[in-house]
Every structure is written in structure tokens, then in C-alpha cells.
Design a protein around this motif. Structure first.
Motif, PDB file in Angstrom:
ATOM      1  N   GLY A   6       0.854  -1.179   0.000  1.00 30.22           N
ATOM      2  CA  GLY A   6       0.000   0.000   0.000  1.00 30.22           C
ATOM      3  C   GLY A   6       0.890   1.230   0.000  1.00 30.22           C
ATOM      4  O   GLY A   6       2.126   1.116   0.061  1.00 30.22           O
ATOM      5  N   ARG A   7       0.290   2.397  -0.027  1.00 31.95           N
ATOM      6  CA  ARG A   7       1.092   3.623  -0.092  1.00 31.95           C
ATOM      7  C   ARG A   7       1.506   4.142   1.278  1.00 31.95           C
ATOM      8  O   ARG A   7       2.419   4.935   1.392  1.00 31.95           O
ATOM      9  CB  ARG A   7       0.315   4.699  -0.854  1.00 31.95           C
ATOM     10  CG  ARG A   7       0.109   4.372  -2.327  1.00 31.95           C
ATOM     11  CD  ARG A   7      -0.704   5.440  -3.036  1.00 31.95           C
ATOM     12  NE  ARG A   7      -2.048   5.554  -2.490  1.00 31.95           N
ATOM     13  CZ  ARG A   7      -2.964   6.395  -2.950  1.00 31.95           C
ATOM     14  NH1 ARG A   7      -2.663   7.205  -3.961  1.00 31.95           N
ATOM     15  NH2 ARG A   7      -4.171   6.428  -2.431  1.00 31.95           N
ATOM     16  N   ASN A  11       0.424   1.913   7.830  1.00 31.85           N
ATOM     17  CA  ASN A  11      -0.686   0.971   7.686  1.00 31.85           C
ATOM     18  C   ASN A  11      -0.210  -0.394   7.208  1.00 31.85           C
ATOM     19  O   ASN A  11      -0.723  -1.436   7.630  1.00 31.85           O
ATOM     20  CB  ASN A  11      -1.729   1.522   6.714  1.00 31.85           C
ATOM     21  CG  ASN A  11      -2.523   2.680   7.301  1.00 31.85           C
ATOM     22  OD1 ASN A  11      -2.507   2.881   8.516  1.00 31.85           O
ATOM     23  ND2 ASN A  11      -3.198   3.431   6.444  1.00 31.85           N
ATOM     24  N   VAL A  12       0.779  -0.384   6.313  1.00 29.86           N
ATOM     25  CA  VAL A  12       1.337  -1.647   5.815  1.00 29.86           C
ATOM     26  C   VAL A  12       1.919  -2.438   6.984  1.00 29.86           C
ATOM     27  O   VAL A  12       1.671  -3.651   7.127  1.00 29.86           O
ATOM     28  CB  VAL A  12       2.424  -1.388   4.746  1.00 29.86           C
ATOM     29  CG1 VAL A  12       3.205  -2.667   4.453  1.00 29.86           C
ATOM     30  CG2 VAL A  12       1.787  -0.867   3.455  1.00 29.86           C
ATOM     31  N   SER A  13       2.675  -1.778   7.845  1.00 26.56           N
ATOM     32  CA  SER A  13       3.289  -2.444   9.003  1.00 26.56           C
ATOM     33  C   SER A  13       2.242  -2.932   9.993  1.00 26.56           C
ATOM     34  O   SER A  13       2.368  -4.015  10.589  1.00 26.56           O
ATOM     35  CB  SER A  13       4.248  -1.484   9.712  1.00 26.56           C
ATOM     36  OG  SER A  13       5.343  -1.162   8.875  1.00 26.56           O
ATOM     37  N   LYS A  14       1.183  -2.154  10.161  1.00 25.91           N
ATOM     38  CA  LYS A  14       0.110  -2.523  11.083  1.00 25.91           C
ATOM     39  C   LYS A  14      -0.568  -3.814  10.640  1.00 25.91           C
ATOM     40  O   LYS A  14      -0.775  -4.737  11.441  1.00 25.91           O
ATOM     41  CB  LYS A  14      -0.911  -1.382  11.159  1.00 25.91           C
ATOM     42  CG  LYS A  14      -2.092  -1.651  12.076  1.00 25.91           C
ATOM     43  CD  LYS A  14      -3.059  -0.472  12.067  1.00 25.91           C
ATOM     44  CE  LYS A  14      -4.284  -0.743  12.918  1.00 25.91           C
ATOM     45  NZ  LYS A  14      -5.251   0.396  12.871  1.00 25.91           N
ATOM     46  N   GLU A  31       6.640  -6.805   3.431  1.00 25.62           N
ATOM     47  CA  GLU A  31       6.057  -5.461   3.379  1.00 25.62           C
ATOM     48  C   GLU A  31       6.668  -4.689   2.220  1.00 25.62           C
ATOM     49  O   GLU A  31       7.887  -4.569   2.113  1.00 25.62           O
ATOM     50  CB  GLU A  31       6.317  -4.721   4.689  1.00 25.62           C
ATOM     51  CG  GLU A  31       5.733  -5.413   5.915  1.00 25.62           C
ATOM     52  CD  GLU A  31       6.077  -4.678   7.207  1.00 25.62           C
ATOM     53  OE1 GLU A  31       6.372  -3.453   7.116  1.00 25.62           O
ATOM     54  OE2 GLU A  31       6.076  -5.303   8.282  1.00 25.62           O
ATOM     55  N   VAL A  32       5.794  -4.165   1.338  1.00 19.75           N
ATOM     56  CA  VAL A  32       6.268  -3.371   0.202  1.00 19.75           C
ATOM     57  C   VAL A  32       5.414  -2.110   0.100  1.00 19.75           C
ATOM     58  O   VAL A  32       4.215  -2.182  -0.184  1.00 19.75           O
ATOM     59  CB  VAL A  32       6.166  -4.160  -1.134  1.00 19.75           C
ATOM     60  CG1 VAL A  32       6.704  -3.305  -2.278  1.00 19.75           C
ATOM     61  CG2 VAL A  32       6.916  -5.482  -1.042  1.00 19.75           C
ATOM     62  N   VAL A  33       6.017  -0.983   0.352  1.00 17.77           N
ATOM     63  CA  VAL A  33       5.310   0.290   0.181  1.00 17.77           C
ATOM     64  C   VAL A  33       5.365   0.639  -1.300  1.00 17.77           C
ATOM     65  O   VAL A  33       6.449   0.792  -1.878  1.00 17.77           O
ATOM     66  CB  VAL A  33       5.959   1.402   1.020  1.00 17.77           C
ATOM     67  CG1 VAL A  33       5.246   2.738   0.776  1.00 17.77           C
ATOM     68  CG2 VAL A  33       5.924   1.037   2.504  1.00 17.77           C
ATOM     69  N   ALA A  34       4.187   0.731  -1.925  1.00 17.91           N
ATOM     70  CA  ALA A  34       4.150   0.947  -3.375  1.00 17.91           C
ATOM     71  C   ALA A  34       2.846   1.610  -3.789  1.00 17.91           C
ATOM     72  O   ALA A  34       1.839   1.535  -3.086  1.00 17.91           O
ATOM     73  CB  ALA A  34       4.317  -0.387  -4.105  1.00 17.91           C
ATOM     74  N   ASP A  35       2.898   2.244  -4.947  1.00 21.63           N
ATOM     75  CA  ASP A  35       1.739   2.904  -5.550  1.00 21.63           C
ATOM     76  C   ASP A  35       1.391   2.126  -6.817  1.00 21.63           C
ATOM     77  O   ASP A  35       2.180   2.078  -7.761  1.00 21.63           O
ATOM     78  CB  ASP A  35       2.086   4.351  -5.889  1.00 21.63           C
ATOM     79  CG  ASP A  35       0.898   5.127  -6.460  1.00 21.63           C
ATOM     80  OD1 ASP A  35      -0.074   4.484  -6.907  1.00 21.63           O
ATOM     81  OD2 ASP A  35       0.962   6.364  -6.463  1.00 21.63           O
ATOM     82  N   VAL A  36       0.220   1.502  -6.846  1.00 22.61           N
ATOM     83  CA  VAL A  36      -0.150   0.641  -7.977  1.00 22.61           C
ATOM     84  C   VAL A  36      -0.357   1.417  -9.274  1.00 22.61           C
ATOM     85  O   VAL A  36      -0.463   0.813 -10.350  1.00 22.61           O
ATOM     86  CB  VAL A  36      -1.427  -0.181  -7.674  1.00 22.61           C
ATOM     87  CG1 VAL A  36      -1.182  -1.145  -6.530  1.00 22.61           C
ATOM     88  CG2 VAL A  36      -2.613   0.743  -7.397  1.00 22.61           C
ATOM     89  N   GLU A  39       4.081   2.023 -12.771  1.00 24.32           N
ATOM     90  CA  GLU A  39       4.553   0.754 -13.303  1.00 24.32           C
ATOM     91  C   GLU A  39       5.832   0.278 -12.627  1.00 24.32           C
ATOM     92  O   GLU A  39       6.019  -0.912 -12.374  1.00 24.32           O
ATOM     93  CB  GLU A  39       4.757   0.859 -14.815  1.00 24.32           C
ATOM     94  CG  GLU A  39       3.467   1.013 -15.596  1.00 24.32           C
ATOM     95  CD  GLU A  39       3.677   0.976 -17.094  1.00 24.32           C
ATOM     96  OE1 GLU A  39       4.821   0.705 -17.527  1.00 24.32           O
ATOM     97  OE2 GLU A  39       2.705   1.193 -17.839  1.00 24.32           O
ATOM     98  N   GLU A  40       6.718   1.225 -12.331  1.00 24.94           N
ATOM     99  CA  GLU A  40       7.976   0.834 -11.686  1.00 24.94           C
ATOM    100  C   GLU A  40       7.729   0.233 -10.300  1.00 24.94           C
ATOM    101  O   GLU A  40       8.427  -0.684  -9.854  1.00 24.94           O
ATOM    102  CB  GLU A  40       8.942   2.025 -11.573  1.00 24.94           C
ATOM    103  CG  GLU A  40       8.417   3.231 -10.801  1.00 24.94           C
ATOM    104  CD  GLU A  40       7.679   4.241 -11.658  1.00 24.94           C
ATOM    105  OE1 GLU A  40       7.643   5.423 -11.257  1.00 24.94           O
ATOM    106  OE2 GLU A  40       7.165   3.841 -12.715  1.00 24.94           O
ATOM    107  N   ASP A  41       6.679   0.742  -9.610  1.00 26.24           N
ATOM    108  CA  ASP A  41       6.336   0.183  -8.302  1.00 26.24           C
ATOM    109  C   ASP A  41       5.750  -1.217  -8.438  1.00 26.24           C
ATOM    110  O   ASP A  41       5.985  -2.091  -7.597  1.00 26.24           O
ATOM    111  CB  ASP A  41       5.339   1.090  -7.579  1.00 26.24           C
ATOM    112  CG  ASP A  41       6.025   2.269  -6.889  1.00 26.24           C
ATOM    113  OD1 ASP A  41       7.177   2.568  -7.266  1.00 26.24           O
ATOM    114  OD2 ASP A  41       5.417   2.877  -5.994  1.00 26.24           O
ATOM    115  N   LEU A  42       4.968  -1.423  -9.478  1.00 25.97           N
ATOM    116  CA  LEU A  42       4.397  -2.752  -9.709  1.00 25.97           C
ATOM    117  C   LEU A  42       5.507  -3.769 -10.002  1.00 25.97           C
ATOM    118  O   LEU A  42       5.481  -4.894  -9.492  1.00 25.97           O
ATOM    119  CB  LEU A  42       3.392  -2.702 -10.863  1.00 25.97           C
ATOM    120  CG  LEU A  42       2.115  -1.906 -10.598  1.00 25.97           C
ATOM    121  CD1 LEU A  42       1.256  -1.849 -11.854  1.00 25.97           C
ATOM    122  CD2 LEU A  42       1.320  -2.519  -9.449  1.00 25.97           C
TER     123      LEU A  42
END
Length: 359
Positions: A6-7, A11-14, A31-36, A39-42
Motif C-alpha cells: 500500500g502507499r 498501515n502496511v506495518s500494522k 512489506e512493500v510500500v508501493a503505488d499501484v 509501473e515501476e512500483d508494480l
């Protein structure tokens, strides 16, 4: 092993901790903080997953957002056609593709509505009254559906659109013209299986009763459909059909204009005009008239109109001009009614069929 993304890192850690706490072996999620939307995050999310676990078994495309208004509580994230196409395309690769279509689920999404508590509770109440289960959905309701579809128990299920809507349709009354056979009958049976009250109508009393029994057999509560023998080309029959429906159930939620037929007719045929009028009378005039007299009832329920059209509306066929013209007219009528009846909270759509072979 799960991948939480998630961004919002907090929240991701929780969520990751929640997963670890309930994991039988206390497995730590990735855990991966990313913005869907990037494309680079995907790529990074997938690459990190494979690098960490060496494989990927289940992909759940859940990320999404939308504007929820008091006018409509329904929006589409993934088209059924996409799910069906992917299921067909990826099936030979032994990849199953399914979709879960939730009703209203109470999540963090509602915090973005900026509604006063009174407005928010009024909205929830209006939803609950339409759901036979008597409540809105919870996140775990949808999670359970996803878990089932991802399990080996669902190994023979692909291309499925699973409705997780609290039985919303079960509170509905559906009138389907031409429902004594073919597509109309199949539609009636499916709606009955979903718990709806259905109205079976056609010109053949024996066929009407036959389909009615099929509906009753699959209805969760074995509800008995309303049987009305009628000819949609006769205005008095359409009035009787609608009046009987309202008298029996007190309302109308869904109108499916399915009745129709095709006949070959060349412009040089001596009886061409007769055939032309006959086709338009059934395929167009009956739809227009029944819609006309049903609007006042559908407005009360914020109902739906579904017109059964055909690819013939945009694809010419030899000796098929009356039928092609009728479906072109039906398509335009659908668009006009969608624009005209939208402010009344009535949705109007059309199903355009490619080839119909009814035996």
C-alpha cells in the motif's frame, strides 16, 4: 506467506503485524510500500515477491477507489467481460481467474465521504433495508470469498463473478418478458435462484408453468413465481401484466425487456411490410410501451431496466432488415432512456448478444 502492499508505510506495518499474529507459524509477511498507479512500483512489488519467496501462487487485485454518492451505491471496478476473457485465455496455462463483486462494505472508504453522522447513518439504514441479511458487508465477508476462490476447493471454478452483496437482489421483484423459453427463461431461473420474486410471462401457458416450476425449485425459499399468460404486442395485455405484478408484489424493481423475434424478409417480398410491422411491434413497440407504463413504479424502487438487444443492431444482414432495424432502434431507445430516467434514479442498460441459437 502474504505480501502486504500500500502507499502508507504505517498501515502496511500494522496489517503485517496482524497477519503475523494469526499465522500458525508466525510467518512474517513481506512489506512493500508501493503505488499501484506506477509501473515501476508494480515491477518492484512483483520482483521483490519472487526474490523473497521464489514464486507467486495467488494474485488478488484489490486496490481501487471511487466516488460514492447518495444517488448510486454501485460502481464497477472490473468488467465481467475482462474476467471471462482472462479465464478463457489463461485457463490453458492452468491459471484460474475470478472476480468478487461486493455490495456495500463498511471500510475506511466511508471516511472520505465527509458526511455528518446523521447523514451517514441514514445512508446506512437505506442500504440495510434493501439487504435481506439486514446489514452492510464487513471486510472479512469479502476476504472469506477471496480465500475460498483462491483455495483448492474452488479448483474447478474460473470465470466466475461472485456477488457478495448480502442477497441484495433477493429483495427484488423482476418482470421478464418472453420468459417462457430461451434467454428469458434462463434469466428468470437465475434471478429466482438469487432469491428474487419473478414474473414469468409468455403466450404459451404450458411453457409459462414449466419455467415457473423451474424457478420455484431453485428459489432458496421456494418462492412461487407469478404466472401471466400475455401477448406483448397487445397493450391491454401489457397493462394486465404490470397491474397484476404490482397487485401481487406491491412493487417492481427490475424490468427485463426480452421478448423478441426475427424473421427473414427481403424488401421485394410481397408481404415485406407485414413482416416488418410484426417484428417492430414485438421488438420495439412493446418495449417502449411497457417502459412507458412502468416508470412510475420503477422510480419508487430506484429500479433497473435491461433491454435484450443484438449485434444485429450494428451489423447488417441479408434479408434481415426488419430485425436489424428493430435492434438499432432498441439500442438508441436504451441510450435515450438512460439519459432521461437517470435523474429518476432508474438505470437503463442493454445486453447486446452476438449469436443466439435457441433450440
Amino acid at each position: 506467506n502474504v505480501v502486504i502492499t500500500g502507499r502508507n508505510a504505517e498501515n502496511v506495518s500494522k496489517v503485517s503485524k496482524q497477519c503475523s499474529d494469526v499465522s500458525p507459524k508466525r510467518l512474517k509477511p513481506l512489506e512493500v510500500v508501493a503505488d499501484v498507479t506506477k509501473e515501476e512500483d508494480l515491477h518492484r512489488t512483483l520482483d521483490t515477491t519472487i526474490k523473497t519467496f521464489g514464486k507467486l501462487d495467488i494474485l488478488v487485485n484489490n486496490a481501487g477507489f471511487g466516488n460514492l454518492s447518495l444517488v448510486s451505491l454501485l460502481y464497477v471496478k472490473v468488467s465481467p467481460e475482462y474476467v471471462h476473457r482472462m479465464a478463457a485465455e489463461l485457463g490453458p496455462k492452468h491459471i484460474r481467474v475470478n472476480s468478487v463483486n461486493p455490495g456495500v462494505v463498511r471500510t475506511e472508504f466511508f471516511k472520505d465521504l465527509s458526511l455528518a453522522d446523521e447523514q451517514f447513518m441514514a445512508m446506512l439504514y437505506s442500504i440495510v433495508t434493501k439487504y435481506p441479511v439486514g446489514r452492510c458487508g464487513q471486510s472479512m465477508d469479502i476476504a472469506n470469498a477471496v480465500a475460498y476462490l483462491a483455495s483448492d476447493q474452488a479448483s474447478f471454478i474460473t470465470g466466475l463473478i461472485l456477488l457478495a452483496d448480502g442477497g441484495h437482489i433477493a429483495a427484488n421483484v423482476a418482470l421478464i418478458t418472453g420468459s417462457s423459453s430461451g434467454i428469458g427463461a434462463a434469466t428468470a431461473v437465475l434471478l429466482a435462484k438469487s432469491g428474487a420474486n419473478v414474473v414469468i410471462t409468455g403466450r404459451n401457458a404450458e411453457n409459462v408453468s414449466k419455467v415457473s416450476k423451474q424457478c420455484s425449485d431453485v428459489s432458496p425459499k421456494h418462492l412461487k413465481p407469478l404466472e401471466v399468460v400475455a401477448d406483448v404486442t397487445k397493450e391491454e395485455d401489457l397493462h394486465r401484466l404490470l397491474d397484476t405484478t404490482i397487485k401481487t408484489f406491491g412493487k417492481l424493481d427490475i424490468l427485463v425487456n426480452n421478448a423478441g423475434f426475427a424473421i427473414r424478409a427481403e424488401i421485394t417480398d410481397s408481404d415485406f411490410i407485414q413482416k416488418y410491422k410484426s417484428v417492430l411491434e414485438t421488438n420495439v413497440d412493446s418495449v417502449v410501451y411497457l417502459t412507458h407504463i412502468s416508470v412510475k413504479h420503477l422510480e419508487k424502487t430506484k429500479g433497473n431496466i435491461i433491454n435484450i438487444s443484438s449485434i444485429a443492431g450494428i451489423q447488417a444482414g441479408h434479408s434481415m432488415s426488419p430485425y436489424c432495424m428493430s435492434k438499432t432502434a432498441l439500442d438508441m431507445f436504451t441510450k435515450c432512456m438512460a439519459a432521461e430516467l437517470g435523474p429518476k434514479h432508474i438505470r437503463v442498460n442493454s445486453v447486446k448478444l452476438y449469436h443466439k441459437l435457441v433450440l
